[in-house]
Design a protein around this motif. Structure first.
Motif, PDB file in Angstrom:
ATOM      1  N   UNK A 106       0.864  -1.182   0.000  1.00 35.20           N
ATOM      2  CA  UNK A 106       0.000   0.000   0.000  1.00 35.20           C
ATOM      3  C   UNK A 106       0.899   1.230   0.000  1.00 35.20           C
ATOM      4  N   UNK A 107       0.610   2.156  -0.905  1.00 38.89           N
ATOM      5  CA  UNK A 107       1.389   3.386  -1.029  1.00 38.89           C
ATOM      6  C   UNK A 107       0.431   4.572  -1.082  1.00 38.89           C
ATOM      7  N   UNK A 108       0.784   5.655  -0.427  1.00 35.34           N
ATOM      8  CA  UNK A 108      -0.027   6.866  -0.464  1.00 35.34           C
ATOM      9  C   UNK A 108       0.185   7.572  -1.795  1.00 35.34           C
ATOM     10  N   UNK A 109      -0.893   8.058  -2.401  1.00 36.41           N
ATOM     11  CA  UNK A 109      -0.825   8.787  -3.669  1.00 36.41           C
ATOM     12  C   UNK A 109      -0.573  10.279  -3.399  1.00 36.41           C
ATOM     13  N   UNK A 110      -0.335  11.030  -4.455  1.00 37.66           N
ATOM     14  CA  UNK A 110      -0.156  12.485  -4.318  1.00 37.66           C
ATOM     15  C   UNK A 110      -1.388  13.141  -3.681  1.00 37.66           C
ATOM     16  N   UNK A 111      -2.618  12.813  -4.138  1.00 33.39           N
ATOM     17  CA  UNK A 111      -3.785  13.384  -3.450  1.00 33.39           C
ATOM     18  C   UNK A 111      -3.863  12.971  -1.981  1.00 33.39           C
TER      19      UNK A 111
END
Length: 151
Positions: A106-111
């Motif tokens: 799981x990776x956080x996106x720019x938004x």
């Protein structure tokens, strides 16, 4: 203010103060349509993100879904539901783990990073407002004590 003695339940006092601060947190998340569980997951993921002089950046370290569940102290199935909700909102993305095809990263996106920064700033403002009833000296002393207890 009452003097503190051995009969004073510091835990109860601390819990009451924390409840006062926490009361507004759900309200603060409402405009962004986030639940406290979603916020905790995003906060946990962002705790692993690199920071630079310009702020937050997406990417960086990813976290396995099972590790997220463990850190949140929830069942993996519950973590999957929370990640599903965050992914639907475009705040995180899933990728296959290159070292283990069975695992999901799981990776956080720019938004997601932008939302995290906005909510964090608002929470800091509300926290400052909450603690403004204390003198500057008392806030400094409280910070010192909480740091000591957090060690």
């Amino acid at each position: 203010m009452h003097p503190v003695d051995d009969s004073t339940d510091l835990g109860a006092l601390f819990h009451a103060a924390f409840r006062g601060l926490r009361r507004t947190w759900s309200e603060q998340l409402a405009p962004w349509e986030l639940t406290p569980h979603q916020w905790r997951a995003l906060l946990t993921l962002m705790g692993r993100r690199p920071f630079d002089a310009t702020g937050l950046e997406p990417g960086g370290d990813s976290m396995r879904l099972k590790d997220l569940a463990q850190r949140l102290r929830i069942a993996p199935r519950s973590a999957t539901e929370v990640v599903d909700q965050l992914e639907t909102k475009g705040l995180v993305q899933r990728d296959s783990d290159p070292t283990d095809r069975r695992a999901t990263l799981i990776t956080t996106t720019a938004p997601g990073c932008e939302l995290f920064a906005a909510i964090t700033a608002q929470r800091r403002d509300k926290s400052s407002e909450y603690f403004a009833r204390l003198s500057a000296h008392d806030r400094t002393e409280l910070a010192r004590i909480l740091e000591q207890l957090g060690e």
